[in-house]
Structures are given as structure tokens and as C-alpha cells.
Design a protein around this motif. Sequence first.
Motif, PDB file in Angstrom:
ATOM      1  N   ARG A 185      12.438   3.338   3.196  1.00 42.23           N
ATOM      2  CA  ARG A 185      12.431   1.870   3.078  1.00 42.23           C
ATOM      3  C   ARG A 185      11.788   1.429   1.771  1.00 42.23           C
ATOM      4  NH1 ARG A 185      10.326   1.578   8.812  1.00 42.23           N
ATOM      5  NH2 ARG A 185      12.207   1.389  10.057  1.00 42.23           N
ATOM      6  N   ARG A 186      10.636   1.997   1.463  1.00 41.86           N
ATOM      7  CA  ARG A 186       9.934   1.602   0.240  1.00 41.86           C
ATOM      8  C   ARG A 186      10.705   2.014  -1.005  1.00 41.86           C
ATOM      9  NH1 ARG A 186       7.269   0.079   4.219  1.00 41.86           N
ATOM     10  NH2 ARG A 186       8.960  -1.398   4.065  1.00 41.86           N
ATOM     11  N   LEU A 187      11.364   3.178  -0.987  1.00 43.64           N
ATOM     12  CA  LEU A 187      12.144   3.601  -2.152  1.00 43.64           C
ATOM     13  C   LEU A 187      13.250   2.593  -2.447  1.00 43.64           C
ATOM     14  CD1 LEU A 187      12.513   7.465  -1.659  1.00 43.64           C
ATOM     15  CD2 LEU A 187      11.135   6.270  -3.378  1.00 43.64           C
ATOM     16  N   HIS A 188      13.910   2.153  -1.398  1.00 43.80           N
ATOM     17  CA  HIS A 188      14.976   1.158  -1.565  1.00 43.80           C
ATOM     18  C   HIS A 188      14.412  -0.125  -2.171  1.00 43.80           C
ATOM     19  CE1 HIS A 188      18.631  -1.065  -0.835  1.00 43.80           C
ATOM     20  NE2 HIS A 188      17.914  -1.983  -0.205  1.00 43.80           N
ATOM     21  N   GLU A 189      13.285  -0.584  -1.660  1.00 44.16           N
ATOM     22  CA  GLU A 189      12.668  -1.812  -2.164  1.00 44.16           C
ATOM     23  C   GLU A 189      12.181  -1.638  -3.596  1.00 44.16           C
ATOM     24  OE1 GLU A 189       9.695  -2.464   0.822  1.00 44.16           O
ATOM     25  OE2 GLU A 189      11.139  -3.341   2.234  1.00 44.16           O
ATOM     26  N   LEU A 190      11.570  -0.499  -3.905  1.00 45.45           N
ATOM     27  CA  LEU A 190      11.102  -0.239  -5.265  1.00 45.45           C
ATOM     28  C   LEU A 190      12.262  -0.188  -6.256  1.00 45.45           C
ATOM     29  CD1 LEU A 190       8.390   2.430  -4.465  1.00 45.45           C
ATOM     30  CD2 LEU A 190       7.982   0.253  -5.633  1.00 45.45           C
ATOM     31  N   GLU A 191      13.356   0.402  -5.831  1.00 45.69           N
ATOM     32  CA  GLU A 191      14.537   0.469  -6.681  1.00 45.69           C
ATOM     33  C   GLU A 191      15.103  -0.936  -6.913  1.00 45.69           C
ATOM     34  OE1 GLU A 191      18.536   3.180  -7.061  1.00 45.69           O
ATOM     35  OE2 GLU A 191      17.787   2.732  -5.054  1.00 45.69           O
ATOM     36  N   SER A 213       8.939   9.815   6.775  1.00 40.13           N
ATOM     37  CA  SER A 213      10.121   9.804   5.906  1.00 40.13           C
ATOM     38  C   SER A 213      10.831   8.453   5.914  1.00 40.13           C
ATOM     39  CB  SER A 213      11.100  10.906   6.305  1.00 40.13           C
ATOM     40  OG  SER A 213      10.556  12.162   6.023  1.00 40.13           O
ATOM     41  N   MET A 214      10.915   7.820   7.075  1.00 43.58           N
ATOM     42  CA  MET A 214      11.585   6.523   7.156  1.00 43.58           C
ATOM     43  C   MET A 214      10.807   5.448   6.389  1.00 43.58           C
ATOM     44  SD  MET A 214      14.043   4.684   7.729  1.00 43.58           S
ATOM     45  CE  MET A 214      15.244   5.307   8.834  1.00 43.58           C
ATOM     46  N   GLN A 215       9.487   5.505   6.439  1.00 46.55           N
ATOM     47  CA  GLN A 215       8.680   4.562   5.668  1.00 46.55           C
ATOM     48  C   GLN A 215       8.955   4.743   4.179  1.00 46.55           C
ATOM     49  OE1 GLN A 215       4.927   5.942   7.297  1.00 46.55           O
ATOM     50  NE2 GLN A 215       4.545   3.900   8.168  1.00 46.55           N
ATOM     51  N   ALA A 218       0.832  -1.203   0.000  1.00 46.65           N
ATOM     52  CA  ALA A 218       0.000   0.000   0.000  1.00 46.65           C
ATOM     53  C   ALA A 218       0.868   1.256   0.000  1.00 46.65           C
ATOM     54  CB  ALA A 218      -0.937   0.004   1.203  1.00 46.65           C
ATOM     55  N   HIS A 219       1.924   1.251   0.801  1.00 52.26           N
ATOM     56  CA  HIS A 219       2.846   2.387   0.834  1.00 52.26           C
ATOM     57  C   HIS A 219       3.515   2.568  -0.528  1.00 52.26           C
ATOM     58  CE1 HIS A 219       3.538   2.215   5.484  1.00 52.26           C
ATOM     59  NE2 HIS A 219       2.306   2.542   5.162  1.00 52.26           N
ATOM     60  N   ALA A 220       3.968   1.478  -1.120  1.00 53.80           N
ATOM     61  CA  ALA A 220       4.641   1.548  -2.417  1.00 53.80           C
ATOM     62  C   ALA A 220       3.708   2.137  -3.476  1.00 53.80           C
ATOM     63  CB  ALA A 220       5.132   0.169  -2.833  1.00 53.80           C
ATOM     64  N   SER A 221       2.448   1.730  -3.456  1.00 52.47           N
ATOM     65  CA  SER A 221       1.482   2.268  -4.423  1.00 52.47           C
ATOM     66  C   SER A 221       1.289   3.766  -4.233  1.00 52.47           C
ATOM     67  CB  SER A 221       0.138   1.553  -4.282  1.00 52.47           C
ATOM     68  OG  SER A 221       0.255   0.214  -4.662  1.00 52.47           O
ATOM     69  N   LYS A 222       1.202   4.201  -2.979  1.00 56.38           N
ATOM     70  CA  LYS A 222       1.071   5.635  -2.693  1.00 56.38           C
ATOM     71  C   LYS A 222       2.284   6.408  -3.218  1.00 56.38           C
ATOM     72  CE  LYS A 222      -1.680   6.127   1.504  1.00 56.38           C
ATOM     73  NZ  LYS A 222      -1.658   6.592   2.890  1.00 56.38           N
ATOM     74  N   ILE A 223       3.465   5.842  -3.001  1.00 58.59           N
ATOM     75  CA  ILE A 223       4.702   6.513  -3.414  1.00 58.59           C
ATOM     76  C   ILE A 223       4.773   6.625  -4.928  1.00 58.59           C
ATOM     77  CG2 ILE A 223       7.217   6.232  -3.518  1.00 58.59           C
ATOM     78  CD1 ILE A 223       6.958   5.062  -0.610  1.00 58.59           C
ATOM     79  N   VAL A 224       4.487   5.535  -5.620  1.00 53.87           N
ATOM     80  CA  VAL A 224       4.534   5.558  -7.083  1.00 53.87           C
ATOM     81  C   VAL A 224       3.521   6.556  -7.625  1.00 53.87           C
ATOM     82  CG1 VAL A 224       4.099   4.192  -9.167  1.00 53.87           C
ATOM     83  CG2 VAL A 224       5.486   3.240  -7.316  1.00 53.87           C
ATOM     84  N   GLN A 225       2.302   6.554  -7.089  1.00 55.99           N
ATOM     85  CA  GLN A 225       1.283   7.497  -7.530  1.00 55.99           C
ATOM     86  C   GLN A 225       1.712   8.939  -7.274  1.00 55.99           C
ATOM     87  OE1 GLN A 225      -1.328   6.628  -9.350  1.00 55.99           O
ATOM     88  NE2 GLN A 225      -1.740   8.804  -9.609  1.00 55.99           N
TER      89      GLN A 225
END
Length: 79
Positions: free
Chosen positions: A61-67, A56-58, A28-35
Amino acid sequence: MLDHPRVRNSDPMTSWAAAGSAKDLAKAHASKIVQCLIEHGSLGKDGIAHHTGLESMQVARRLHELEREGELYRDWETA
């Protein structure tokens, strides 16, 4: 998207249950970030956090995983 293990085989069942929840939350966080990036363009973790309501920490973490998943890449070039 974001199917990283969040538990070890030796962890107790309560950890496995928590990992299942964390996996859904991470997606859910990753989807929010991409959007957010689609809507607002290139932003740092604090800008993404501001627009999404995530910490910011969330975001970090998600940016690293998405990358790592190849869903996005970071442009380290500065103007």
C-alpha cells in the motif's frame, strides 16, 4: 509525504478520528520504507517487510502511495 484522504465527507465522526490515526501511521510506515531502501537498495515488498517489520500488504500500500506522490519509482526491469 502521503497526504491521501482516508475518509469521505459523508462518513461518521468516528471514521474521521480513525483516519487521522491512519494518516500518521501511513507516514511512519512510508518513512521506514524509504529509509530501508536507502540502506539496503532495491528490494521487493517482501524484502522491505523483512527489514522493516511491516506486513507485506502494508508495504504494498505504501509503495503505491509513495510512487503516486513521486517519492520513488519502481524499476520493473528484471535481470
